[in-house]
Every structure is written in structure tokens, then in C-alpha cells.
Write an enzyme that holds these catalytic residues in place. Structure first.
Site, PDB file in Angstrom:
ATOM      1  N   ASN A  42       8.451 -37.993  -2.718  1.00  0.00           N
ATOM      2  CA  ASN A  42       7.516 -38.403  -1.663  1.00  0.00           C
ATOM      3  C   ASN A  42       8.254 -39.273  -0.647  1.00  0.00           C
ATOM      4  OD1 ASN A  42       5.685 -37.177  -3.302  1.00  0.00           O
ATOM      5  ND2 ASN A  42       4.738 -39.061  -4.026  1.00  0.00           N
ATOM      6  N   ASP A  43       8.877 -40.341  -1.144  1.00  0.00           N
ATOM      7  CA  ASP A  43       9.641 -41.196  -0.230  1.00  0.00           C
ATOM      8  C   ASP A  43      10.861 -40.471   0.332  1.00  0.00           C
ATOM      9  OD1 ASP A  43       8.753 -43.750   0.566  1.00  0.00           O
ATOM     10  OD2 ASP A  43       8.808 -44.406  -1.530  1.00  0.00           O
ATOM     11  N   TYR A 102      13.739 -32.060 -16.089  1.00  0.00           N
ATOM     12  CA  TYR A 102      12.270 -32.056 -16.166  1.00  0.00           C
ATOM     13  C   TYR A 102      11.648 -32.220 -14.790  1.00  0.00           C
ATOM     14  CZ  TYR A 102      12.457 -37.144 -15.624  1.00  0.00           C
ATOM     15  OH  TYR A 102      12.673 -38.394 -15.137  1.00  0.00           O
ATOM     16  N   ARG A 112      -3.305   3.407   8.516  1.00  0.00           N
ATOM     17  CA  ARG A 112      -3.627   2.205   7.740  1.00  0.00           C
ATOM     18  C   ARG A 112      -2.453   1.232   7.732  1.00  0.00           C
ATOM     19  NH1 ARG A 112      -4.833   4.738   1.983  1.00  0.00           N
ATOM     20  NH2 ARG A 112      -5.992   2.794   1.737  1.00  0.00           N
ATOM     21  N   MET A 155      -5.924  -6.496   8.578  1.00  0.00           N
ATOM     22  CA  MET A 155      -5.558  -5.577   9.657  1.00  0.00           C
ATOM     23  C   MET A 155      -6.416  -4.333   9.546  1.00  0.00           C
ATOM     24  SD  MET A 155      -1.534  -6.250   9.820  1.00  0.00           S
ATOM     25  CE  MET A 155      -1.405  -6.600   8.111  1.00  0.00           C
ATOM     26  N   ARG A 158       3.898 -46.121 -12.917  1.00  0.00           N
ATOM     27  CA  ARG A 158       3.969 -47.160 -11.876  1.00  0.00           C
ATOM     28  C   ARG A 158       3.380 -48.443 -12.442  1.00  0.00           C
ATOM     29  NH1 ARG A 158       1.342 -42.789  -9.977  1.00  0.00           N
ATOM     30  NH2 ARG A 158       2.319 -41.506  -8.347  1.00  0.00           N
ATOM     31  N   GLY A 208      -8.309  -7.009   4.330  1.00  0.00           N
ATOM     32  CA  GLY A 208      -9.134  -7.034   5.528  1.00  0.00           C
ATOM     33  C   GLY A 208      -8.477  -7.662   6.738  1.00  0.00           C
ATOM     34  N   ARG A 236       8.673 -47.520 -13.955  1.00  0.00           N
ATOM     35  CA  ARG A 236       9.312 -47.972 -12.724  1.00  0.00           C
ATOM     36  C   ARG A 236       8.972 -49.437 -12.473  1.00  0.00           C
ATOM     37  NH1 ARG A 236       7.416 -45.530  -7.116  1.00  0.00           N
ATOM     38  NH2 ARG A 236       5.564 -46.709  -7.654  1.00  0.00           N
ATOM     39  N   ARG A 272      -3.791  -1.594  -6.280  1.00  0.00           N
ATOM     40  CA  ARG A 272      -2.968  -2.815  -6.220  1.00  0.00           C
ATOM     41  C   ARG A 272      -3.387  -3.694  -7.383  1.00  0.00           C
ATOM     42  NH1 ARG A 272      -5.916  -4.572  -0.734  1.00  0.00           N
ATOM     43  NH2 ARG A 272      -7.995  -4.837  -1.565  1.00  0.00           N
ATOM     44  N   SER A 313      15.852 -39.887 -11.105  1.00  0.00           N
ATOM     45  CA  SER A 313      14.572 -39.208 -10.934  1.00  0.00           C
ATOM     46  C   SER A 313      14.286 -39.141  -9.440  1.00  0.00           C
ATOM     47  CB  SER A 313      13.473 -39.980 -11.662  1.00  0.00           C
ATOM     48  OG  SER A 313      12.235 -39.370 -11.411  1.00  0.00           O
ATOM     49  N   HIS A 363     -16.049  -9.429   1.577  1.00  0.00           N
ATOM     50  CA  HIS A 363     -14.941 -10.254   2.046  1.00  0.00           C
ATOM     51  C   HIS A 363     -14.962 -11.648   1.419  1.00  0.00           C
ATOM     52  CE1 HIS A 363     -12.927 -12.915   5.017  1.00  0.00           C
ATOM     53  NE2 HIS A 363     -12.041 -11.936   5.020  1.00  0.00           N
ATOM     54  N   LYS A 401       0.836  -1.200   0.000  1.00  0.00           N
ATOM     55  CA  LYS A 401       0.000   0.000   0.000  1.00  0.00           C
ATOM     56  C   LYS A 401       0.870   1.248   0.000  1.00  0.00           C
ATOM     57  CE  LYS A 401      -3.798  -0.428   2.436  1.00  0.00           C
ATOM     58  NZ  LYS A 401      -4.384  -0.669   3.777  1.00  0.00           N
ATOM     59  N   CYS A 437       9.839 -36.754  -9.799  1.00  0.00           N
ATOM     60  CA  CYS A 437       8.536 -37.334 -10.089  1.00  0.00           C
ATOM     61  C   CYS A 437       7.643 -37.429  -8.857  1.00  0.00           C
ATOM     62  CB  CYS A 437       8.694 -38.705 -10.739  1.00  0.00           C
ATOM     63  SG  CYS A 437       9.517 -39.892  -9.682  1.00  0.00           S
ATOM     64  N   GLU A 455      15.443 -41.795  -3.870  1.00  0.00           N
ATOM     65  CA  GLU A 455      14.368 -41.609  -2.887  1.00  0.00           C
ATOM     66  C   GLU A 455      14.786 -42.066  -1.497  1.00  0.00           C
ATOM     67  OE1 GLU A 455      10.993 -44.026  -3.994  1.00  0.00           O
ATOM     68  OE2 GLU A 455      12.278 -45.454  -5.021  1.00  0.00           O
ATOM     69  N   GLY A 515      12.363 -39.235  -6.356  1.00  0.00           N
ATOM     70  CA  GLY A 515      11.056 -39.624  -5.834  1.00  0.00           C
ATOM     71  C   GLY A 515      10.884 -38.876  -4.524  1.00  0.00           C
TER      72      GLY A 515
HETATM   73  P1  ADP Z   1      -7.645  -2.257   3.719  1.00  0.00           P
HETATM   74  O1  ADP Z   1      -6.243  -2.723   3.624  1.00  0.00           O
HETATM   75  O2  ADP Z   1      -8.488  -3.126   4.581  1.00  0.00           O
HETATM   76  O3  ADP Z   1      -8.240  -1.968   2.379  1.00  0.00           O
HETATM   77  P2  ADP Z   1      -7.322   0.585   4.029  1.00  0.00           P
HETATM   78  O4  ADP Z   1      -6.168   1.097   4.771  1.00  0.00           O
HETATM   79  O5  ADP Z   1      -7.257   0.654   2.558  1.00  0.00           O
HETATM   80  O6  ADP Z   1      -7.621  -0.883   4.524  1.00  0.00           O
HETATM   81  O7  ADP Z   1      -8.546   1.418   4.532  1.00  0.00           O
HETATM   82  C1  ADP Z   1      -9.852   1.020   4.359  1.00  0.00           C
HETATM   83  C2  ADP Z   1     -10.697   2.140   3.872  1.00  0.00           C
HETATM   84  O8  ADP Z   1     -10.573   3.268   4.723  1.00  0.00           O
HETATM   85  C3  ADP Z   1     -10.311   2.707   2.509  1.00  0.00           C
HETATM   86  O9  ADP Z   1     -10.840   1.984   1.460  1.00  0.00           O
HETATM   87  C4  ADP Z   1     -10.942   4.074   2.559  1.00  0.00           C
HETATM   88  O10 ADP Z   1     -12.281   4.004   2.182  1.00  0.00           O
HETATM   89  C5  ADP Z   1     -10.802   4.436   3.992  1.00  0.00           C
HETATM   90  N1  ADP Z   1      -9.679   5.369   4.128  1.00  0.00           N
HETATM   91  C6  ADP Z   1      -8.385   5.072   4.347  1.00  0.00           C
HETATM   92  N2  ADP Z   1      -7.622   6.180   4.350  1.00  0.00           N
HETATM   93  C7  ADP Z   1      -8.455   7.223   4.130  1.00  0.00           C
HETATM   94  C8  ADP Z   1      -8.279   8.625   3.989  1.00  0.00           C
HETATM   95  N3  ADP Z   1      -7.078   9.181   4.087  1.00  0.00           N
HETATM   96  N4  ADP Z   1      -9.356   9.373   3.759  1.00  0.00           N
HETATM   97  C9  ADP Z   1     -10.570   8.792   3.649  1.00  0.00           C
HETATM   98  N5  ADP Z   1     -10.812   7.506   3.758  1.00  0.00           N
HETATM   99  C10 ADP Z   1      -9.771   6.702   3.984  1.00  0.00           C
HETATM  100 MG    MG Z   2      -7.839  -0.749   1.176  1.00  0.00          MG
HETATM  101 MG    MG Z   3      -8.923  -2.674   6.755  1.00  0.00          MG
END
Ligand code: ADP
Ligand code: MG
Ligand code: MG
Length: 883
Positions: free
Chosen positions: A776-777, A859, A101, A112, A570, A110, A626, A345, A772, A464, A31, A839, A753, A774
Site C-alpha cells: 500500500n505504502d 507467502y 457475429r 457487440m 498492526r 451482449g 509490526r 462457451r 514483507s 442481460h 466464439k 502484506c 514499503e 507493504g
Molecule cells: P452474442 O455474442 O450476443 O450471443 P451471437 O453472435 O451469438 O451474439 O448472436 C446472437 C443470436 O443470433 C444467436 O443466439 C442466434 O440466436 C442468432 N444467430 C446467430 N447466428 C445465426 C445463424 N447462423 N442462424 C440463425 N441464428 C443465428
Molecule cells: Mg451468442
Molecule cells: Mg449480440
């Protein structure tokens, strides 16, 4: 990238410039690196700064201490933002508010939490109200901040704040948050502060810098939260320092109807169509879109509501696509008609769309073929493409329970479960389940991973469940509002059909349908885009991909998938079937050499026919066969009734036969009388098999085919073992060639192997014509883990972090890898140009394929369905290599 200055923990970005760039992902997190890059190329990104992942690592390893200089650099970072924004952090007239963030080098959607509106207190909230002329907005932001800060930083359950707002709404007699007026929101702020005080014992911190420090610490700490650790484990994410922390000026999507917030993909992540794809909400902030609290609008709506902003978004999307050479996933906010980009991203996508996007972007001239192969399709995307689909002919209208969003394609069939724990337990017991949730959250990743498919009744294409499922290539139907889920009753219903926990359903993630019962699934067809893409793949690949196949069908399928020969055929499977097993049993119980020879002679034609079919399917390509490997008692019955029946069939006394069976039983069959040990004690087995292989080959040659058999001796641990078996093979070959008055080229090599074979590989290579691995073994014996029993503890090992990966799935490079490296080196020192392959199951696993490439293997060989995966992994290994 310039050399990073020692002791630099903070990198700023904003308005046309930045300290960092996109190459600094490891240090700044994805990010942070992308915010910096976007700033530099002129995108409207609110100013901010990124604290490095190294600082996070320092914090983690030094008992929550900050590295020297961070505090001062952080303050300078805040001043940097203040200058650009023309506002001041904590000011009572023009206050600056910040978002804090997280963001690691690998995206963990989602995983953190983000804190928004940081910097608000009783003074700054008034200033914000005056400044924006919007008191309601100011107090709404304030109460959201206390909630988020309390939850993310102090760990107060979100419900405690929810309860406070619910009880206020009750007493006011209103239903929606939006019905609360400014006075109510002021009241709510006080109630939230009380919740905070009660839960923590402290007053809500009013000093903005104190708020900021705590929030930064919370992001650092979230790196080691349970759900983050779990996510990394499931996704095999290792070797990262920690998370970056992004501190950024707030922009507001919730100041009125000319404001909005949203997420969009530059192309459709499900189909690959070149169209803006996503969702937005007017007058909303932060994660309202993803959280599914209000149902968002389709991004196309934005064209009508704010046409100019829509155009702008479209253009920035194009710019980002060509800049990154990849489809982008963008987060944006519109403040009073002005567009801000908050994140970009590379977008997660399905296998089907990955291929379409890659080929389209090449045809559009945005990228070249090399870039497409290297970056746009992951090996596992190809695996998804080969996934089965629901046969729509087998579905009648009446059995369709509901239709939701086609969030992630593929068919899944399983028993319904309603929570993640049950899903995980069921999967451990080998049950197929569909996880059914109203919506999913990061706490559910374990269950989602264990389930065959996911069904939710709420949430959009960027919810999510949808995002995670697509990333994993797991079938998902999201937002199926036709059904009502009752967690307590453990059931869901569409009003006509009610499904209970344990009932079978089928979901079709390509169509979005939820179907009652266990439906038929069919194999997918591979389209022209796929074919085009794979021809590019093969241009950049210089390691061969073979397949493990024991019969004509598998060999043919693998060849269609692009296999360049068989790396492991085999032979033991060929001994099943009524006639054959009788013959091998007769061989086993024979007391004399003569009897054994007779019994084996009966097997010869069967084996020969099998080989002929397989060789024909692989005409012009090498086939490694084999020799017999498993302990003999695997061909004998175990329980008393079966023993009696078989004895009768063979025409011998049951007691005698039972005695024979008992005498063959072993304490440690895996380490017992098997592999070349059988061939050495009963050379007539090796003779018969060699004869079958070579007679088949010569006869096919005479019919105009081109066959190169490679005979592989299993379980060799000493050069003498190899030599002794090779002698039998060569002598048999002579006699076959004499009998048929014709010859054919053949090679004799061995499986590596047993660890000892790797240690003495140089000596073995004197006589062996190929190796070759093996694996797994080899893995089993190097770790001393029985493959059949490791399930009892491997789960725990992975959970505890004693092992990072299941070594039977991902080759253990650190340990087993050394043996591979050593044996290859010693073998080739002895015999330059020795042909070496692998293999084991690992031959189709992308990380292991990369390792094999780096070791200079000729290979990899894998199961038919993994062949395309291995081809792409091999091409990417070549493109990424400095070898
Ligand atoms: P995640 O990694 O879960 O996407 P983000 O850090 O992108 O978390 O933040 C989640 C949401 O918070 C963003 O999609 C945005 O809508 C809001 N947000 C983050 N930074 C700002 C900001 N500077 N101004 C307004 N909204 C923000
Ligand atoms: Mg985000
Ligand atoms: Mg988040």
C-alpha cells in the site's frame, strides 16, 4: 496447434472439419474457436468462417483499411459456405443468407451486435419466399434485416423502425406484430427503407457483398464502441487485439411451429444442479429469447413439444461438457425439426454452483482434481460464497414486496435508484444503492457495477441483468413481475406498497425476494463441497497464505478460512479504548524520558494481553507483529472542545496541551515522523513493544503453546535505520530473557514499503531476517499518489485509460512490481533463502497473488475474508506456472 500461416485472415468451419480449433481463442475469438472445435467433433454447426482478431487490429490501426488478401479470402469463405449449403449468396433462386457475429477472446455477453438474414434484397427475398414456400416468413426476415442492419451498421436508432411498425399497426387496427399479414410486411419493408434513406441519405444497399463488407466493418468498429470499452474496463479485460468476425450460414427458427430458438446451460448456473437449464421460444429468431420481448418457455417444455430434439440437445450438451471439461452455455436453433448448435462457451455461474459443479464433475469422473482447481472455480467465486445472506427470520411476509427469479445469490441492501447514472453518482458518494430497471441493457453496465444489487421486472434467467450479475457475483432478482415500475414518477409498486427513489429495500438473490426496508444480513455457512474443493486447492499450492489481523477475532476467523499465520499484525489499533489512549497520550505529552517510560509502562500489560490472545489463536503458526507506525498526532484530538476535554482528563492546562498538539501537527504526515523514525527518536516505544511481544511469547511457551514471533520494523529506508532498531530489539530481548530466565526464538525483519528500501535491499538483508512488502505504502510512494487523496483523480484516470487499473487494488506490475522483483532478488543474493512475503491489500487480489508467486515469494498475507481467494489464486498460479 499448427503454425498459423502468415497472411491468413479467414478460417473456415463446417460439417466435420475446420481450419481452427479451441486453442486458437486469441486469434479467432472464443466464439470462432469454439464454432471450429464443435464442427470438428461433429456437432451440427451451420457452415461459416471466422475473420481473425488480427484483421480487426489491422483495421483499427490502419484507418479502416482491410489487410491485404482479406477481401479475396472473404469471397472464398463465402464460396466455401455456398458449396456446403448448396445455395448461392445473392442468387435469385436459392439464395444463401448469412449471419455476421462478433466474438473476442474473452466473452463479453451482449457487448457487440449481430446482424442476421444478411444477403436479402428485393430479388433474393422473392427467391426465399418461393424456395421456402413461405412469403410471410421471407418478408418478416427482410424487414428484421433492414432494422438490424440500419441499427447495427448505420447507427440508426432502433426506435425509428419501431415507430414505423407502430404506426402501421395503428392504421391496420392491430396490436401484435404477428397480426400483420404478408401484404403489411411488404409495406413495412418499404417504410423501413424510407427510414433508412431518411436517416443515412442513401438507398438501402442491395448488393449482398456490399452488405457483407459493411457489416464486417461494423463488427470491427464495435470493438471500440463506448459500451465495449466500458465493459472491458469494468472486467479488467486488457491485452486483446480486437474481435473476431464470424460469418455463418443462417438457419431459421422462425419458419413455423416446428422451429424454435433458445439458450441453455448444461447445468443449473445458480445451484449447480446437474440438469439442463434454459429457455426457448417457438417460431422465433435470434435474440428474441434474450431480449425479453416475448416471455420464453422453460427448456423442460421442449421435452413435450419436440421430444426427440430435446434428447438430442441433452446428448450434445453431455458431449460438449466432457469435451471441454466444463459446464457449457449453449445457443441453439431448431429449423423444421432439425437442431443446430450456434454457440458454446464455458457458462458463467455463481460461486456456490461453481463449487458444486467442480466437485460433481470430479465425482462423475468427467475431470480430475487438478483440472477442477485449475479451471472450474475462479478466485472471486469464493469471495461470493462468503457473501452475507438475508436472515430469513428477520423478514415477515408483509414486508415482501414481490418475488422474482433468484437470478444471482447474495443479499443486497440499498436505496432504490432507477437509472444507471444515478447509481454511479450515488456510489461515488459512498451510498449503497439497488438499481431497479424494467430490464437492463449493455448501456447499464456502469450503473450495475456501481449498485449493490439489481432488480428487474422483466426478463428471464438468461436476461442481460441475470447473466451480467451472475458473472460479477452481484445479487440480482430478475423478472419480478409482481411490481410495476414507473420511471417518470421514480417509483415502483406492487399495488399495496409503493417504493420511491431513495427508499431502502433489500433483495435476496438466492430466493428471488424483494423486501421493504433495510434487512439484517447474516454470514453464510460453508458446505461440504466447499471443504472438499479447498483440500484439493491446498494439494496444488506451494505458496503460503497468511492473514492481516490485529485481534483475536480476526485471527480466529482467518484461521478457519485456512490462514497459515499472520503476515501483518498492526499494533496501533491496540492503543484505542479509554485507558489505553490516556496512557499513550500521557506518553506523547511527556517532557522527560522518565515520564515517558512511566506512561509506556502503563501500556505494557495491555499490549502483552493482546499479543497473548493473538498468539494463542495462531498457536503453531508464525505471527508478524509490526511496531508502531502512524504519526503520533493521530492519537490526539483535533478540535478545540476535544482538546479541552482531553487536557482536563490528563490533568494539564488546556493551553499547554493545545500547544503540544499544534507542535505535533505535520504538513505531510504520511512522509513525516512515523514508522521507525518514531522508534529511533523514542527507543523506549520499541522497547516496550518488544517486551510485550516477547514476554507474551515466553509465557505462552511456558503454558505449552508454540509461538514464533516475528518483529517487523516499519518504514525503513536505510540499512542504518534497520540496524539501530534491531539493536534496541535484541537488547530488550536479552533483558526480557534474563528477567524471565527463559528464552524464545524470534526473528527481526522489515517492511519494504519505501522505494529506497527496495533499492538498497541487499544491504538491509545483511541484518534483516525477513522482508514483507507493504505494497500500500510502496504503491503510494512509487506513484507519488496519496492514498487518501487519489480518489479525486483516479476515477478520471481509469476512464481516460491513463491507468488500466487502480494500483491500490491491483498491484502495478510494470512499476511497483519491478521494485518487488529487485528487492527480492537483491535480498536473496545477500542472504540465500531470505523469507519474503507481501502484506498490502494486494495480497488477496488474484492477479497480484499470481505475480507474487512468479517472484518466488514465500507467502501472501490478506484480510481474513480474502484468505480462501488467495489460496485458490496461489494454487492456480502454481498450476499455470512454468517456474
Ligand atoms: P452474442 O455474442 O450476443 O450471443 P451471437 O453472435 O451469438 O451474439 O448472436 C446472437 C443470436 O443470433 C444467436 O443466439 C442466434 O440466436 C442468432 N444467430 C446467430 N447466428 C445465426 C445463424 N447462423 N442462424 C440463425 N441464428 C443465428
Ligand atoms: Mg451468442
Ligand atoms: Mg449480440
Amino acid at each position: 496447434m499448427e503454425k498459423v500461416k502468415q497472411g491468413k485472415h479467414v478460417f473456415t468451419f463446417g460439417v466435420g472439419s475446420a481450419d481452427g480449433d479451441k486453442s486458437m481463442k486469441q486469434l479467432l475469438g472464443g466464439k470462432g474457436a469454439n464454432l471450429a472445435e464443435m464442427s470438428s467433433i461433429g456437432l451440427p454447426v451451420p457452415a461459416g468462417f471466422t475473420i481473425t482478431t488480427e484483421a480487426c487490429d489491422y483495421y483499427t490501426t490502419n484507418r479502416s483499411e482491410w489487410p491485404k488478401g482479406l477481401k479475396e479470402q472473404m469471397k472464398n469463405g463465402v464460396h466455401f459456405i455456398e458449396e456446403i449449403m448448396g445455395t448461392i449468396f445473392g442468387d435469385s433462386e436459392h439464395p444463401l443468407l448469412l449471419s455476421v457475429r462478433s466474438g473476442a477472446a474473452v466473452s463479453m455477453p451482449g457487448m457487440m451486435d449481430t446482424v442476421l438474414n444478411l444477403g436479402l434484397n428485393d430479388k433474393t427475398v422473392e427467391a426465399l419466399a418461393n424456395h421456402t414456400n413461405n412469403e410471410r416468413f421471407a418478408y418478416d426476415s427482410y424487414r428484421r434485416f433492414i432494422d438490424m442492419f440500419g441499427n447495427v451498421v448505420m447507427g440508426i436508432p432502433h426506435e425509428e423502425f419501431e415507430n414505423a411498425i407502430e404506426s402501421l399497426k395503428d392504421s391496420k387496427g392491430v396490436e401484435l406484430d404477428t397480426e400483420l399479414d404478408t401484404k403489411d410486411l411488404k409495406e413495412l419493408v418499404n417504410r423501413y427503407k424510407a427510414v433508412y434513406r431518411k436517416a443515412t441519405g442513401y438507398m438501402f444497399p442491395s448488393d449482398p457483398f456490399e452488405q457483407l463488407e459493411w457489416a464486417i466493418n461494423a463488427v470491427f468498429e464495435s470493438w471500440n464502441s463506448e459500451r465495449a470499452i466500458k465493459y472491458r474496463r469494468i472486467n479488467h479485460i486488457t491485452g486483446l487485439l480486437g474481435t473476431g468476425v464470424n460469418v455463418q450460414a443462417m438457419v431459421y427458427g422462425n419458419m413455423g411451429d416446428d422451429c424454435a430458438t433458445g439458450v441453455c446451460f448444461t447445468r443449473n448456473p445458480s445451484t449447480g444442479e446437474n440438469e439442463l437449464y434454459g429457455e426457448f421460444l417457438v417460431n422465433a429468431q435470434g435474440e428474441d429469447v434474450v431480449a425479453g420481448i416475448r416471455t420464453p418457455n422453460d427448456i423442460n417444455e421442449l421435452k413435450n413439444v419436440m421430444p426427440e430434439v430435446y434428447e438430442e440437445l441433452l446428448n450434445w450438451g453431455k458431449k460438449l461438457e466432457s469435451h471441454y471439461g466444463n459446464m457449457q452455455d449453449i445457443e441453439f436453433t431448431i429449423q423444421k425439426g432439425t437442431l443446430y448448435i450456434l454457440q458454446t462457451r464455458n457458462g458463467k455461474r455463481t460461486g456456490h454452483s461453481a463449487i458444486k459443479i467442480a466437485t460433481d464433475m470430479v465425482h462423475e469422473g468427467l475431470i480430475d482434481e487438478k483440472h477442477a482447481v485449475k479451471n472450474l472455480v475462479e478466485p472471486n467465486h469464493l469471495d461470493q460464497l462468503l457473501h452475507p445472506q438475508i436472515d430469513s427470520d428477520s423478514v415477515d411476509e408483509k414486508s415482501i414486496i414481490g418475488v422474482g427469479l433468484a437470478a444471482s445469490p447474495g443479499a443486497a441492501v440499498g436505496k432504490v435508484v432507477f437509472n444507471s447514472e444515478t447509481a454511479e453518482e450515488a456510489a461515488e458518494n459512498g451510498d449503497s444503492v439497488i438499481l431497479v430497471r424494467i430490464e437492463t441493457s449493455p448501456e447499464d453496465v456502469g450503473g450495475m457495477s456501481a449498485a449493490e444489487g439489481i432488480l428487474t421486472s422483466r426478463g428471464g434467467m438468461t436476461s442481460h441483468a441475470a447473466v451480467v450479475a451472475r458473472g460479477w457475483g452481484k445479487p440480482c432478482v430478475a423478472g419480478c413481475s409482481d411490481i410495476i415500475i414507473d420511471y417518470e414518477d421514480k417509483s415502483f409498486t406492487n399495488g399495496k406498497i409503493t417504493v420511491h427513489e431513495g427508499d431502502w429495500i433489500s433483495i435476496d438473490g438466492a430466493r428471488g425476494t424483494v423486501i421493504e426496508g433495510k434487512k439484517e444480513v447474516i454470514e453464510p455457512e460453508l458446505d461440504d463441497n466447499y471443504k472438499t474443493f479447498m483440500t484439493w486447492v491446498d494439494q496444488f499450492r506451494d505458496m503460503n497464505v497468511r492473514t492481516n489481523a490485529d485481534n483475536k477475532e480476526d485471527a480466529t476467523r482467518a484461521r478457519d478460512f485456512g490462514a497459515e499465520g499472520i503476515g501483518l499484525c498492526r499494533t496501533e489499533h491496540m492503543f484505542f479504548g479509554e485507558e489505553r489512549i490516556r496512557a499513550i497520550r500521557r506518553m506523547i505529552i511527556s517532557d522527560s524520558f522518565e515520564e515517558r517510560k512511566d506512561a509506556l509502562a502503563a501500556l505494557l500489560p495491555y499490549q502483552k494481553d493482546d499479543f497473548k490472545e493473538i498468539f494463542k489463536a495462531m498457536d503453531n503458526l508464525p505471527v508478524t507483529v509490526r511496531l508502531l507506525d502512524p504519526p503520533l498526532h493521530e492519537f490526539l484530538p483535533e478540535d478545540k472542545n476535544d482538546i479541552e476535554a482531553v487536557a482536563k482528563d490528563l490533568g494539564i492546562k488546556a493551553s499547554e496541551f493545545a500547544h503540544k498538539v499544534r507542535s505535533l501537527r505535520e504538513f505531510n504526515p504520511m512522509l513525516g515522523h512515523r514508522g521507525c523514525r518514531l522508534g529511533i527518536t523514542y527507543p523506549e516505544i520499541t522497547e516496550m513493544q518488544t517486551r510485550a511481544i516477547l514476554e507474551a511469547a515466553v509465557e505462552l511457551k511456558q503454558e505449552g503453546h508454540n509461538v514464533t514471533p516475528e518483529i517487523m520494523i516499519p518504514l525503513v529506508g536505510t540499512p542504518q535505520e534497520f540496524r539501530s532498531q534491531k539493536l534496541v530489539i535484541d537488547n530488550t530481548a536479552k533483558s526480557v530473557f534474563d528477567d524471565l530466565e527463559d528464552t524464545i526464538e524470534y526473528r527481526v525483519g522489515t517492511m519494504i514499503e519505501i522505494p529506497r528500501a527496495a533499492l538498497v535491499a541487499g544491504q538491509i538483508a545483511k541484518d534483516a531476517e525477513f522482508f514483507s512488502f507493504g505494497t500500500n505504502d510502496l504503491t503510494q510512494m512509487t506513484f507519488g499518489y496519496s492514498r487518501d487523496d487519489a480518489g479525486k483523480f483516479l476515477g478520471e484516470y481509469l476512464k481516460e485509460g491513463i491507468l488500466q487499473e487502480d494500483p491500490f487494488q491491483v498491484l502495478d506490475i510494470e512499476g511497483v512490481g519491478q521494485l518487488v522483483e529487485m528487492a527480492t532478488r537483491k535480498g536473496r543474493e545477500q542472504k540465500a533463502g531470505l523469507k519474503v512475503g507481501i502484506c498490502g491489500e494486494h495480497g488477496g487480489e488474484p492477479h497480484s497473488v499470481t505475480f507474487c508467486y512468479q517472484q518466488g515469494l514465500n507467502y501472501v498475507s490478506c484480510s481474513p475474508f480474502r484468505v480462501p481467494v488467495a489460496r485458490l489464486a496461489a494454487a492456480q498460479a502454481a498450476l499455470n506456472s512454468t517456474r
